[in-house]
Write a protein that holds these residues in place. Structure first.
Motif, PDB file in Angstrom:
ATOM      1  N   LYS A 147      36.990  22.368  47.023  1.00 16.47           N
ATOM      2  CA  LYS A 147      37.098  20.920  46.767  1.00 16.47           C
ATOM      3  C   LYS A 147      37.506  20.387  47.914  1.00 16.47           C
ATOM      4  O   LYS A 147      38.625  20.260  48.326  1.00 16.47           O
ATOM      5  N   GLU A 188      42.588  43.531  28.201  1.00 22.31           N
ATOM      6  CA  GLU A 188      43.712  44.620  27.711  1.00 22.31           C
ATOM      7  C   GLU A 188      43.920  44.207  26.248  1.00 22.31           C
ATOM      8  O   GLU A 188      44.341  45.138  25.478  1.00 22.31           O
ATOM      9  N   GLY A 207      44.004  40.744  31.728  1.00 24.10           N
ATOM     10  CA  GLY A 207      44.773  40.775  30.515  1.00 24.10           C
ATOM     11  C   GLY A 207      44.080  40.354  28.994  1.00 24.10           C
ATOM     12  O   GLY A 207      44.328  40.887  28.062  1.00 24.10           O
ATOM     13  N   GLU A 258      42.318  42.826  38.434  1.00 19.79           N
ATOM     14  CA  GLU A 258      43.703  42.783  38.915  1.00 19.79           C
ATOM     15  C   GLU A 258      43.771  43.290  40.587  1.00 19.79           C
ATOM     16  O   GLU A 258      44.549  42.711  41.245  1.00 19.79           O
ATOM     17  N   ARG A 276      39.473  28.445  45.477  1.00 23.57           N
ATOM     18  CA  ARG A 276      39.096  27.509  44.684  1.00 23.57           C
ATOM     19  C   ARG A 276      39.462  26.051  45.145  1.00 23.57           C
ATOM     20  O   ARG A 276      38.970  25.044  44.867  1.00 23.57           O
ATOM     21  N   ARG A 313      34.068  28.493  26.953  1.00 28.76           N
ATOM     22  CA  ARG A 313      32.859  29.152  27.638  1.00 28.76           C
ATOM     23  C   ARG A 313      33.454  30.526  27.629  1.00 28.76           C
ATOM     24  O   ARG A 313      32.495  31.449  28.417  1.00 28.76           O
ATOM     25  N   PRO A 341      46.298  46.290  36.220  1.00 29.90           N
ATOM     26  CA  PRO A 341      46.403  45.834  35.012  1.00 29.90           C
ATOM     27  C   PRO A 341      47.645  46.343  34.441  1.00 29.90           C
ATOM     28  O   PRO A 341      48.036  47.595  34.168  1.00 29.90           O
ATOM     29  N   GLY A 342      48.286  45.485  33.892  1.00 33.36           N
ATOM     30  CA  GLY A 342      49.808  45.652  33.374  1.00 33.36           C
ATOM     31  C   GLY A 342      50.236  45.480  32.022  1.00 33.36           C
ATOM     32  O   GLY A 342      51.091  45.530  31.471  1.00 33.36           O
ATOM     33  N   ALA A 351      40.168  35.085  29.981  1.00 39.68           N
ATOM     34  CA  ALA A 351      39.806  35.696  31.620  1.00 39.68           C
ATOM     35  C   ALA A 351      41.100  36.394  32.291  1.00 39.68           C
ATOM     36  O   ALA A 351      40.838  36.912  33.347  1.00 39.68           O
ATOM     37  N   PRO A 382      40.544  26.239  31.016  1.00 36.87           N
ATOM     38  CA  PRO A 382      39.165  26.261  31.096  1.00 36.87           C
ATOM     39  C   PRO A 382      38.780  27.654  30.665  1.00 36.87           C
ATOM     40  O   PRO A 382      37.735  28.039  30.425  1.00 36.87           O
ATOM     41  N   LEU A 394      43.823  40.985  43.184  1.00 39.08           N
ATOM     42  CA  LEU A 394      45.168  39.992  43.014  1.00 39.08           C
ATOM     43  C   LEU A 394      46.272  40.711  43.775  1.00 39.08           C
ATOM     44  O   LEU A 394      47.254  40.428  43.715  1.00 39.08           O
ATOM     45  N   ALA A 417      45.747  37.167  32.305  1.00 36.78           N
ATOM     46  CA  ALA A 417      47.267  36.521  32.202  1.00 36.78           C
ATOM     47  C   ALA A 417      46.614  35.236  32.989  1.00 36.78           C
ATOM     48  O   ALA A 417      46.026  35.047  33.673  1.00 36.78           O
ATOM     49  N   ASP A 418      47.947  34.446  32.826  1.00 35.94           N
ATOM     50  CA  ASP A 418      47.908  33.115  33.543  1.00 35.94           C
ATOM     51  C   ASP A 418      48.560  33.460  34.946  1.00 35.94           C
ATOM     52  O   ASP A 418      49.642  33.784  35.098  1.00 35.94           O
ATOM     53  N   ILE A 419      47.406  33.413  36.037  1.00 33.82           N
ATOM     54  CA  ILE A 419      47.954  33.848  37.407  1.00 33.82           C
ATOM     55  C   ILE A 419      48.877  32.626  37.984  1.00 33.82           C
ATOM     56  O   ILE A 419      49.764  33.068  38.735  1.00 33.82           O
TER      57      ILE A 419
HETATM   58  C1  HSC Z   1      46.094  39.704  34.508  1.00 32.24           C
HETATM   59  O1  HSC Z   1      45.342  39.507  33.849  1.00 32.24           O
HETATM   60  C2  HSC Z   1      47.012  40.540  34.563  1.00 32.24           C
HETATM   61  C3  HSC Z   1      47.195  41.594  33.464  1.00 32.24           C
HETATM   62  O2  HSC Z   1      46.787  42.747  33.531  1.00 32.24           O
HETATM   63  C4  HSC Z   1      48.772  41.890  33.248  1.00 32.24           C
HETATM   64  C5  HSC Z   1      49.685  40.906  33.217  1.00 32.24           C
HETATM   65  C6  HSC Z   1      50.921  41.547  32.804  1.00 32.24           C
HETATM   66  C7  HSC Z   1      52.297  40.622  33.021  1.00 32.24           C
HETATM   67  C8  HSC Z   1      53.507  41.248  32.745  1.00 32.24           C
HETATM   68  C9  HSC Z   1      54.848  40.652  33.228  1.00 32.24           C
HETATM   69  C10 HSC Z   1      55.943  41.362  32.901  1.00 32.24           C
HETATM   70  N1  HSC Z   1      44.866  32.162  35.495  1.00 32.24           N
HETATM   71  O3  HSC Z   1      37.269  30.353  39.131  1.00 32.24           O
HETATM   72  P1  HSC Z   1      36.876  29.058  38.684  1.00 32.24           P
HETATM   73  C11 HSC Z   1      41.497  28.768  36.952  1.00 32.24           C
HETATM   74  S1  HSC Z   1      45.747  39.066  36.206  1.00 32.24           S
HETATM   75  C12 HSC Z   1      45.267  30.959  35.732  1.00 32.24           C
HETATM   76  O4  HSC Z   1      36.670  27.949  39.411  1.00 32.24           O
HETATM   77  P2  HSC Z   1      34.203  30.111  37.299  1.00 32.24           P
HETATM   78  C13 HSC Z   1      40.954  28.610  38.426  1.00 32.24           C
HETATM   79  O5  HSC Z   1      42.188  28.763  39.219  1.00 32.24           O
HETATM   80  C14 HSC Z   1      44.246  37.932  35.738  1.00 32.24           C
HETATM   81  N2  HSC Z   1      43.978  30.064  36.136  1.00 32.24           N
HETATM   82  O6  HSC Z   1      35.641  29.366  37.451  1.00 32.24           O
HETATM   83  C15 HSC Z   1      40.404  27.216  38.342  1.00 32.24           C
HETATM   84  O7  HSC Z   1      41.323  26.295  38.204  1.00 32.24           O
HETATM   85  P3  HSC Z   1      41.008  24.848  39.243  1.00 32.24           P
HETATM   86  C16 HSC Z   1      43.059  39.117  35.881  1.00 32.24           C
HETATM   87  C17 HSC Z   1      42.781  30.684  36.344  1.00 32.24           C
HETATM   88  O8  HSC Z   1      33.819  29.691  36.296  1.00 32.24           O
HETATM   89  C18 HSC Z   1      39.671  27.187  36.810  1.00 32.24           C
HETATM   90  O9  HSC Z   1      40.518  28.191  36.165  1.00 32.24           O
HETATM   91  N3  HSC Z   1      42.058  38.065  35.817  1.00 32.24           N
HETATM   92  C19 HSC Z   1      42.640  31.959  35.991  1.00 32.24           C
HETATM   93  O10 HSC Z   1      33.637  29.956  38.658  1.00 32.24           O
HETATM   94  C20 HSC Z   1      38.239  27.592  36.899  1.00 32.24           C
HETATM   95  O11 HSC Z   1      38.258  28.807  37.663  1.00 32.24           O
HETATM   96  C21 HSC Z   1      41.392  37.473  36.840  1.00 32.24           C
HETATM   97  O12 HSC Z   1      41.394  37.966  38.047  1.00 32.24           O
HETATM   98  C22 HSC Z   1      43.802  32.761  35.627  1.00 32.24           C
HETATM   99  N4  HSC Z   1      43.611  34.062  35.152  1.00 32.24           N
HETATM  100  O13 HSC Z   1      34.950  31.673  37.135  1.00 32.24           O
HETATM  101  C23 HSC Z   1      40.180  36.552  36.624  1.00 32.24           C
HETATM  102  N5  HSC Z   1      41.421  32.170  36.015  1.00 32.24           N
HETATM  103  O14 HSC Z   1      39.975  24.257  38.150  1.00 32.24           O
HETATM  104  C24 HSC Z   1      40.266  35.487  37.178  1.00 32.24           C
HETATM  105  C25 HSC Z   1      40.870  31.090  36.484  1.00 32.24           C
HETATM  106  O15 HSC Z   1      42.226  24.302  38.884  1.00 32.24           O
HETATM  107  N6  HSC Z   1      39.347  34.438  37.062  1.00 32.24           N
HETATM  108  N7  HSC Z   1      41.667  30.061  36.637  1.00 32.24           N
HETATM  109  O16 HSC Z   1      40.548  24.944  40.388  1.00 32.24           O
HETATM  110  C26 HSC Z   1      38.003  34.627  37.511  1.00 32.24           C
HETATM  111  O17 HSC Z   1      37.609  35.369  38.131  1.00 32.24           O
HETATM  112  C27 HSC Z   1      37.228  33.410  37.337  1.00 32.24           C
HETATM  113  O18 HSC Z   1      37.779  32.144  37.137  1.00 32.24           O
HETATM  114  C28 HSC Z   1      36.255  33.251  36.104  1.00 32.24           C
HETATM  115  C29 HSC Z   1      35.745  31.964  35.940  1.00 32.24           C
HETATM  116  C30 HSC Z   1      35.218  34.465  36.298  1.00 32.24           C
HETATM  117  C31 HSC Z   1      36.794  33.710  35.038  1.00 32.24           C
END
Ligand code: HSC
Length: 592
Positions: free
Chosen positions: A278, A105, A102, A125, A274, A57, A132-133, A61, A22, A128, A63-65
């Motif tokens: 539900k 980024e 990500g 980040e 989340r 939409r 930001p990596g 948003a 999504p 969490l 990386a895949d958390i």
């Molecule tokens: C990141 O990006 C790290 C990077 O900097 C570096 C990575 C480097 C790695 C290096 C490795 C060596 N992933 O919230 P909702 C799911 S960290 C997976 O109800 P809304 C959520 O669980 C990430 N799933 O919707 C839910 O699943 P369900 C930084 C994610 O419209 C569904 O999507 N980003 C996900 O109220 C709907 O979500 C964030 O922290 C994700 N990233 O809000 C943003 N994001 O249906 C986190 C969402 O099974 N997300 N899901 O329950 C949000 O803040 C909110 O979801 C939104 C949408 C504002 C995007």
């Protein structure tokens, strides 16, 4: 099955579209496909420029958390981002929805960023427990300056596209259909050289004291958290080191955080919120009623604070003093929320009068979680529409919804939707006196008071709980300083920090497990989310039951059993759930 990443030619511009609903998270499959598509597009002489956009939409948003904490799968996100940075043809990122983590980024490694109106950008980040990596800590200060970068990265808040444009994070806010406008933009810049690479810029330090000031503010605002301080260190590297070395430093700091118990806990809270949204035992298609107007009963500051929440959500609200107001004013409201004080008998009388005064299908709600909701409902002819609603505290993000024996599914669905309108998370629990939040607060604060009564110094108990992460506000509510000691010679009994912590926190864990025994809460996650959002339990410990899993339910159980043997008090009797987990070496959240 739709492809995760596609390339479509629009003349000499290649449109790369990510489609991973999504929220277009950069999962392994997306990274593989993106690298492959970018690789072939970069070698395609017919393409002079590229646009990266997203279906659905939102732009990416993050990386895949869900992949965090699992063995990493190549290519990792930094590899994809740095490959993008090396491309020799201009790339335009077309942002809409929420370009986060990500995702942002990725956009920062593009040469240009355009966005639709209403887009929000951010690096959340830190919430969490990580940073930001994928180059964010190195590129953002180079693009918008150190002070603004620290605010975004350490604060973690989302910003509007207008602010992002003013800061220089996006180049243009476009009207009309976004991808068409972005393709047009790409055509205009196709021949411009050199390519504006953020990585080639220098980070400007506008004020030499900015790091010191930010560190001081962070100690005040994010006490106990690791990630904000690592964020500061990573941004400092953007000033002190060349880009490539800064990335290495960012990676090292990122890895430290990723393997920390704090990040595990904060990710647990992210998914927990989340999941708690539900509720068990309430189908997602139960219709919710419209709440056009609301009345709050009460004359204390709390009633006005609750009314402010409705007003802030633009729900017409009036506050009435149940002692003096004529109830004829309630004839047209859809919800009456009683936030006044009083004993059960008074409440039964009040709700019987409300039942007479309100129209059919109006919800009658009580904010008192310490009274018997079923007994209150029984005083009305509409027990199906009587419900408990606790905005605890009104300024917080939690709406605890207490379902009585006869409360209808429709009333619950209406209350949960109300939570969303108020910008709060509604968590549904069974109405038993105390609910979840109030009962758990009462339990640990009673134990803390007991320690003081037995001679521990109130400041000592407060300091240990403060260091664990409880807020000053929560400790003030526990009123330890006014607790009377039982010993005639006052505070004499030395207590170790460990005893104070184990007694208070393990009492809280045992009580949480009892809430599961009694089915007041359906799942551990409901309890953890209520404690973190409503009871100032530190998010970096994930809630009492997540914390118990980190310590080990067996150790908690052994402490509780031993203590129960010593003091014999009923409230220390081990919860059967805790005992069962200890016997099976299990965990509240399944086996490791
Ligand atoms: C990141 O990006 C790290 C990077 O900097 C570096 C990575 C480097 C790695 C290096 C490795 C060596 N992933 O919230 P909702 C799911 S960290 C997976 O109800 P809304 C959520 O669980 C990430 N799933 O919707 C839910 O699943 P369900 C930084 C994610 O419209 C569904 O999507 N980003 C996900 O109220 C709907 O979500 C964030 O922290 C994700 N990233 O809000 C943003 N994001 O249906 C986190 C969402 O099974 N997300 N899901 O329950 C949000 O803040 C909110 O979801 C939104 C949408 C504002 C995007």
């Amino acid at each position: 099955m739709t492809e995760l990443v596609t390339l479509v030619r629009h003349g000499n511009v290649g449109l790369v579209t990510i489609d991973n609903p999504p929220v277009n998270a950069l999962s392994h499959g997306v990274r593989v496909a993106l690298l492959q598509v970018l690789g072939s597009a970069s070698g395609d002489d017919e393409l002079a420029a590229l646009v990266i956009a997203c279906a659905g939409r939102t732009f990416v948003a993050g990386a895949d958390i869900k992949e965090f904490g699992r063995p990493p799968l190549a290519p990792d996100l930094p590899e994809v981002v740095e490959f993008l940075d090396t491309l020799e043809k201009p790339v335009v990122a077309a942002l809409h929805g929420t370009a986060l983590g990500g995702g942002l980024e990725l956009a920062l490694a593009c040469h240009y960023r355009v966005a639709a109106k209403g887009t929000k950008l951010g690096l959340p980040e830190v919430t969490l427990g990580i940073l930001p990596g994928a180059g964010g800590t190195q590129r953002v200060p180079r693009l918008i300056g150190v002070a603004a970068a620290l605010e975004m990265i350490v604060g973690g808040a989302l910003i509007s596209v207008e602010k992002a444009q003013a800061l220089g994070l996006v180049d243009a806010v476009l009207d009309g259909e976004l991808t068409a406008a972005a393709i047009e933009h790409a055509r205009r810049v196709a021949d411009q050289r050199p390519l504006p690479r953020v990585s080639a810029r220098r980070a400007t330090l506008e004020d030499p004291d900015v790091f010191e000031r930010c560190t001081k503010e962070t100690h005040e605002r994010w006490r106990g958290y690791l990630a904000p301080f690592h964020c500061i260190e990573a941004v400092r590297a953007a000033v002190d080191l060349p880009f490539a070395e800064g990335l290495v430093r960012e990676r090292a700091l990122f890895q430290e955080l990723m393997s920390s118990s704090q990040s595990r806990a904060q990710r647990h809270v992210f998914f927990g919120e989340r999941e708690a949204a539900k509720p068990v035992g309430l189908a997602s298609d139960v219709p919710a009623r419209e709440l056009g107007s609301v009345a709050v009963l009460g004359n204390a500051p709390d009633a006005f604070a609750v009314a402010d929440c409705f007003a802030a959500a633009r729900i017409p609200v009036r506050v009435l003093d149940p002692g003096s107001a004529p109830f004829t004013e309630l004839a047209d409201v859809d919800l009456v929320l009683d936030a006044s004080s009083g004993e059960l008998a008074e409440k039964r009388e009040l709700f019987a009068r409300l039942d007479d005064a309100c129209k059919p299908l109006a919800l009658l709600a009580s904010s008192a979680s310490d009274l018997d909701l079923d007994a209150i409902a029984a005083a009305t002819r509409r027990a199906r529409d009587v419900i408990g609603l606790r905005l605890a505290p009104p300024t917080g993000r939690l709406l605890e919804v207490l379902r009585g024996r006869d409360t209808s599914a429709e009333a619950c669905a209406t209350a949960l939707r109300l939570g969303k309108r108020l910008g709060k998370l509604g968590v549904l629990v069974t109405a038993k006196p105390g609910g979840v939040g109030q009962r758990l607060f009462a339990r640990w604060s009673r134990e803390a008071a007991e320690l003081v009564a037995q001679g521990a110094h109130p400041e000592h108990v407060e300091r240990v709980l403060y260091d664990f992460g409880f807020t000053r506000d929560a400790l003030a509510r526990a009123r330890l300083a006014s607790t009377q000691t039982q010993s005639s010679n006052g505070a004499a009994h030395g207590r170790s920090d460990r005893e104070i912590l184990e007694r208070c926190v393990f009492a809280l864990v045992n009580e949480s497990a009892r809430l599961l025994d009694e089915q007041v809460a359906a799942r551990p996650v409901d309890i953890d989310v209520i404690c973190v959002l409503g009871q100032a339990f530190p998010a970096y410990r994930g809630g009492p039951l997540f914390y118990a899993d980190e310590v080990g339910p067996t150790s908690v159980f052994e402490f509780v059993r031993e203590y129960h043997r010593n003091v014999g008090s009923e409230e220390w009797a081990p919860s059967p759930t805790l005992e069962r987990l200890a016997a099976s070496r299990g965990r509240f959240y399944g086996r490791p």
